[in-house]
Design a protein around this motif. Structure first.
Motif, mmCIF file in Angstrom:
data_model
loop_
_atom_site.group_PDB
_atom_site.id
_atom_site.type_symbol
_atom_site.label_atom_id
_atom_site.label_comp_id
_atom_site.label_asym_id
_atom_site.label_seq_id
_atom_site.Cartn_x
_atom_site.Cartn_y
_atom_site.Cartn_z
ATOM 1 N N GLU A 14 1.195 -1.298 0.224
ATOM 2 C CA GLU A 14 0.051 -0.160 -0.233
ATOM 3 C C GLU A 14 0.381 1.212 -0.398
ATOM 4 O O GLU A 14 0.741 2.694 -0.760
ATOM 5 C CB GLU A 14 -0.896 -0.401 0.900
ATOM 6 C CG GLU A 14 -2.315 0.923 1.212
ATOM 7 C CD GLU A 14 -2.802 0.920 2.379
ATOM 8 O OE1 GLU A 14 -4.084 1.725 2.352
ATOM 9 O OE2 GLU A 14 -2.546 0.148 3.326
ATOM 10 N N SER A 15 1.794 1.420 1.187
ATOM 11 C CA SER A 15 2.961 2.114 0.967
ATOM 12 C C SER A 15 3.107 2.482 -0.688
ATOM 13 O O SER A 15 4.086 3.733 -0.731
ATOM 14 C CB SER A 15 3.948 2.162 1.778
ATOM 15 O OG SER A 15 3.277 2.524 2.925
ATOM 16 N N THR A 16 3.953 1.611 -0.944
ATOM 17 C CA THR A 16 4.407 1.290 -2.590
ATOM 18 C C THR A 16 3.694 1.999 -3.740
ATOM 19 O O THR A 16 4.331 3.537 -4.388
ATOM 20 C CB THR A 16 4.843 0.360 -2.796
ATOM 21 O OG1 THR A 16 5.634 -0.671 -2.130
ATOM 22 C CG2 THR A 16 5.535 0.415 -4.380
ATOM 23 N N PHE A 17 2.357 2.076 -3.593
ATOM 24 C CA PHE A 17 1.404 1.902 -4.506
ATOM 25 C C PHE A 17 1.103 3.943 -4.430
ATOM 26 O O PHE A 17 1.320 4.871 -5.494
ATOM 27 C CB PHE A 17 -0.064 1.685 -4.453
ATOM 28 C CG PHE A 17 -0.615 2.174 -5.445
ATOM 29 C CD1 PHE A 17 -0.920 2.305 -6.507
ATOM 30 C CD2 PHE A 17 -2.463 3.569 -4.437
ATOM 31 C CE1 PHE A 17 -2.081 2.580 -7.208
ATOM 32 C CE2 PHE A 17 -3.409 3.817 -5.105
ATOM 33 C CZ PHE A 17 -2.864 3.287 -6.472
ATOM 34 N N ALA A 23 4.772 10.146 -7.078
ATOM 35 C CA ALA A 23 5.929 10.278 -8.088
ATOM 36 C C ALA A 23 5.363 10.333 -10.064
ATOM 37 O O ALA A 23 5.862 11.490 -10.483
ATOM 38 C CB ALA A 23 6.961 9.173 -7.959
ATOM 39 N N VAL A 24 4.562 9.631 -10.233
ATOM 40 C CA VAL A 24 3.845 9.867 -11.281
ATOM 41 C C VAL A 24 3.823 11.290 -11.823
ATOM 42 O O VAL A 24 3.761 11.652 -12.488
ATOM 43 C CB VAL A 24 2.747 8.738 -11.531
ATOM 44 C CG1 VAL A 24 2.503 9.228 -12.995
ATOM 45 C CG2 VAL A 24 3.660 7.544 -11.872
ATOM 46 N N ARG A 140 -5.125 12.587 -1.573
ATOM 47 C CA ARG A 140 -6.361 11.849 -0.891
ATOM 48 C C ARG A 140 -5.890 9.961 -1.301
ATOM 49 O O ARG A 140 -6.379 10.282 -0.562
ATOM 50 C CB ARG A 140 -7.544 12.274 -1.968
ATOM 51 C CG ARG A 140 -8.409 10.984 -2.638
ATOM 52 C CD ARG A 140 -9.412 11.526 -3.413
ATOM 53 N NE ARG A 140 -10.706 10.453 -3.125
ATOM 54 C CZ ARG A 140 -11.072 9.331 -3.367
ATOM 55 N NH1 ARG A 140 -9.318 8.691 -4.405
ATOM 56 N NH2 ARG A 140 -11.545 8.231 -2.787
ATOM 57 N N THR A 141 -4.720 9.853 -2.086
ATOM 58 C CA THR A 141 -3.968 8.639 -1.600
ATOM 59 C C THR A 141 -3.850 8.386 -0.344
ATOM 60 O O THR A 141 -3.514 7.682 0.023
ATOM 61 C CB THR A 141 -3.615 7.944 -2.722
ATOM 62 O OG1 THR A 141 -4.206 8.432 -3.939
ATOM 63 C CG2 THR A 141 -3.102 6.963 -2.491
ATOM 64 N N GLY A 142 -2.530 9.842 -0.125
ATOM 65 C CA GLY A 142 -1.672 9.649 0.852
ATOM 66 C C GLY A 142 -2.620 9.419 1.983
ATOM 67 O O GLY A 142 -2.757 8.662 3.440
#
Length: 336
Positions: A14-17, A23-24, A140-142
């Motif tokens: 989950e952290s990687t995603f 980054a993108v 929002r993802t974080g």
């Protein structure tokens, strides 16, 4: 001394995603800001471009840190590679400081001292609007991951972000929050220059962006340095661990308790435990195994438990043991 190891911790998928999304988003934003900054001649836009480049480098380093920390323990590193992620995360905070903060401060001072003529801000406004949407999605993802973890531990989001050992998520949330604030500052600088015809507003906006980035870099650097030096489990969790050990009927006292965070979901517990004098070696062995398993069931983050049977103050060596000798505990009894 007895040890109760646990299975390999779960990967940080989950952290990687979360980091990849950030980054993108930052890479595309950095290119757009740089083009807009060159076309409009805006110092704040160029500072924001440097900001996004620094964030992209930071997230690449965080990806390296996540992979480095996932390696299993081996003979050369018996306690695993959890500390590797904090070294890379510390380097990432340095990249934010140098690549973003220092450049933005320098560019702001240069603009204030040398001045410049504001160009057409239209392209910059468009880029800022698109960047705001992308940064908002990344944030929002974080926040989604951070809120889920905070709910799991039963703490508020602010407290979780302040104390979490998952510095990758903390970095994404802080940098994306700073990015949104930086976009607002850049827009204010553009608007001020458009209304007054003065480049001072642009320079001040660039300075503010630089100060903001320096602050974020300092907070992240401080958090990672604390974890590298060695940070214990939170006090409430330490008290619960001590209570769990004292709950065993063979335990008289916990003479010394040491805890160490080795990663976001990996912690070590070591304790000197005073057992009842009437307890046999076999009962001590089974008590150590029982306590270690209870701790790991209650707190899944605890991966290693070391329990050292130790005489209490004033008791001296126990019958059947010479000075410096411990209760003979079979290590095989504590391996899963």
């Amino acid at each position: 001394m007895s040890e109760q190891p646990s299975e390999k911790p779960e990967g940080g998928g989950e952290s990687t995603f979360t980091v990849i999304v950030a980054a993108v988003a930052n890479l595309g934003i950095a290119l757009a800001k740089a083009v807009a900054g060159v076309i409009s001649g805006s110092s704040a836009m160029l500072s924001e471009a440097a900001h996004s480049v620094a964030d992209t480098v930071t997230e690449l380093m965080l990806l390296v840190s996540l992979k480095a920390g996932e390696r299993p323990a081996d003979e050369e590193h018996p306690l695993g590679y959890g500390g590797a992620r904090y070294i890379w995360a510390l380097l990432a905070s340095v990249a934010t400081f140098v690549g973003g903060g220092v450049f933005a401060v320098y560019d702001g001072i240069h603009t204030l001292t040398h001045g410049h003529e504001p160009g057409d801000p239209l392209i910059s406004y468009i880029v800022l609007g698109v960047a705001f949407v992308l940064e908002g999605y990344s944030l929002r993802t974080g926040l989604k991951q951070a809120r889920g973890e905070a709910d799991r531990y039963g703490v508020r989001l602010k407290r979780y972000l302040r104390h979490t050992p998952d510095t990758a998520v903390k970095a994404v949330v802080m940098e994306d929050s700073a990015a949104l604030a930086g976009l607002v500052l850049a827009a204010a600088g553009l608007l001020g220059g458009q209304l007054t015809g003065s480049g001072v507003w642009d320079g001040v906006a660039s300075l503010c962006i630089g100060v903001l980035l320096v602050y974020v870099a300092w907070v992240l650097g401080h958090a990672n340095s604390e974890l590298l030096i060695g940070r214990p489990l939170p006090r409430e969790m330490r008290d619960a661990v001590r209570a769990e050990l004292l709950a065993d009927p063979h335990v008289v006292d916990v003479l010394e308790l040491t805890t160490l965070l080795q990663g976001p979901k990996e912690a070590l517990v070591a304790a000197k435990v005073d057992f009842r004098d009437v307890s046999t070696a076999g009962e001590v062995e089974r008590a150590c195994d029982r306590m270690a398993r209870r701790l790991q069931e209650r707190f899944p983050a605890i991966r290693r438990v070391y329990l050292d049977p130790t005489p209490g103050p004033g008791q001296g060596p126990r019958p059947g043991r010479g000075p410096g000798q411990e209760v003979p505990v079979n290590p095989a009894a504590f391996n899963k």
